[in-house]
Design an enzyme around this catalytic site. Structure first.
Site, PDB file in Angstrom:
ATOM      1  N   ARG A  70     -12.512 -99.512 -22.709  1.00 54.33           N
ATOM      2  CA  ARG A  70     -11.643-100.027 -23.775  1.00 54.33           C
ATOM      3  C   ARG A  70     -12.471-100.937 -24.697  1.00 54.33           C
ATOM      4  NH1 ARG A  70      -6.742 -98.480 -21.869  1.00 54.33           N
ATOM      5  NH2 ARG A  70      -6.643 -98.236 -19.611  1.00 54.33           N
ATOM      6  N   CYS A  92      -3.154 -96.933 -21.626  1.00 51.65           N
ATOM      7  CA  CYS A  92      -3.520 -96.517 -22.985  1.00 51.65           C
ATOM      8  C   CYS A  92      -2.290 -96.362 -23.873  1.00 51.65           C
ATOM      9  CB  CYS A  92      -4.290 -95.203 -22.944  1.00 51.65           C
ATOM     10  SG  CYS A  92      -5.838 -95.294 -22.022  1.00 51.65           S
TER      11      CYS A  92
END
Length: 207
Positions: A121, A44
C-alpha cells in the site's frame, strides 16, 4: 525506485478511465498515486471507497487521484461495478491495470518481503511540476490513514505557498515554523519581530 525530490517516473498505462500518460495527467495538478494489493479484497475496498468519498476535497485542492494494482483491466472494471452496485460508491478516478508489474516495479511498489505478486500500500504525492514530494508505505494488512494523507497534502501546499515548515501534528489553522535566520543581521531582525519566539532558531507565526 523514486525518492523524495525526484521527478516522478513517467509511464503510459491502460486504466479504468482509458489510456493515460502519467506526465500529462500530472501536469498542472497535484497527484496522489496509490497502490493496493488486489481487486475484490476487503481492506482495499475500504481504502478505494475512502478515496472516492473524498473526491470533492481533492478536487478543491487541485489534486487528482490515481490507483493501481497488479490486476487486469477487466478485473478492475468488474470490481468498480461490484462496489458501486453494493455500496453506491463509484471509483471515478483512474485505476492502472498493471498485470505485467511494470509500473509497480518502476515505483518500488513490489516488495518481496511482503509479496512478489501484490503491490504494497504505497502512496506517492506529486506536485504540479511532476516532482515526488511525499512517500508513504503500508504493509498488506494495514489500511492507510486518509486523514493523514489529506493533512500531508495540505501541509505541502501551504508550505509551498508561504515558504514555511510545519511542526509536529500541524493542522490547517495552526501556527507554522519560519525558516531559521542564516545571518547575524537576520537574527537581529527576528529578535525585533512579532514572531512567536521559542528560541532564535525556532519561531512560529500564523498564516
Amino acid at each position: 525506485m523514486p525518492r523524495i525530490g525526484d521527478m516522478a517516473p513517467d509511464f503510459e498505462a491502460v486504466t479504468t478511465t482509458g489510456k493515460i500518460k502519467f506526465s500529462e495527467y500530472n501536469k498542472g495538478s497535484w497527484v496522489v498515486f496509490f497502490s493496493h494489493p488486489a481487486d475484490f479484497t476487503p481492506v482495499c475496498t475500504t481504502e478505494m471507497s475512502g478515496f472516492a468519498n473524498e473526491k470533492d476535497f481533492f478536487a478543491k485542492h487541485n489534486t487528482k487521484l490515481m490507483g493501481l494494482s497488479i490486476d487486469s483491466i477487466h478485473a478492475h472494471i468488474a470490481w468498480v461495478n461490484a462496489v458501486h452496485e453494493k455500496t453506491a460508491v463509484l471509483f471515478e478516478f483512474p485505476i492502472v491495470a498493471d498485470i505485467d508489474m511494470a509500473v509497480s516495479k518502476l515505483y518500488g511498489m513490489l516488495q518481496p518481503g511482503e509479496s512478489e505478486t501484490a503491490a504494497v500500500r504505497a502512496v506517492f504525492i506529486m506536485d504540479p511540476e511532476g516532482k515526488v514530494r511525499l512517500i508513504m508505505y503500508y504493509p498488506l494488512n494495514v489500511g492507510r490513514n486518509m486523514a493523514e494523507i489529506k493533512r500531508a497534502l495540505l501541509a505541502l501546499q501551504a508550505s509551498d505557498q508561504h515558504k514555511v515548515a510545519m511542526p509536529l501534528d500541524w493542522q490547517p489553522g495552526d501556527k507554522v515554523i519560519v525558516p531559521a535566520p542564516k545571518t547575524v543581521e537576520s537574527l537581529a531582525e527576528r529578535k525585533s519581530s512579532n514572531l512567536e519566539m521559542v528560541d532564535w532558531y525556532l519561531a512560529k507565526k500564523s498564516i
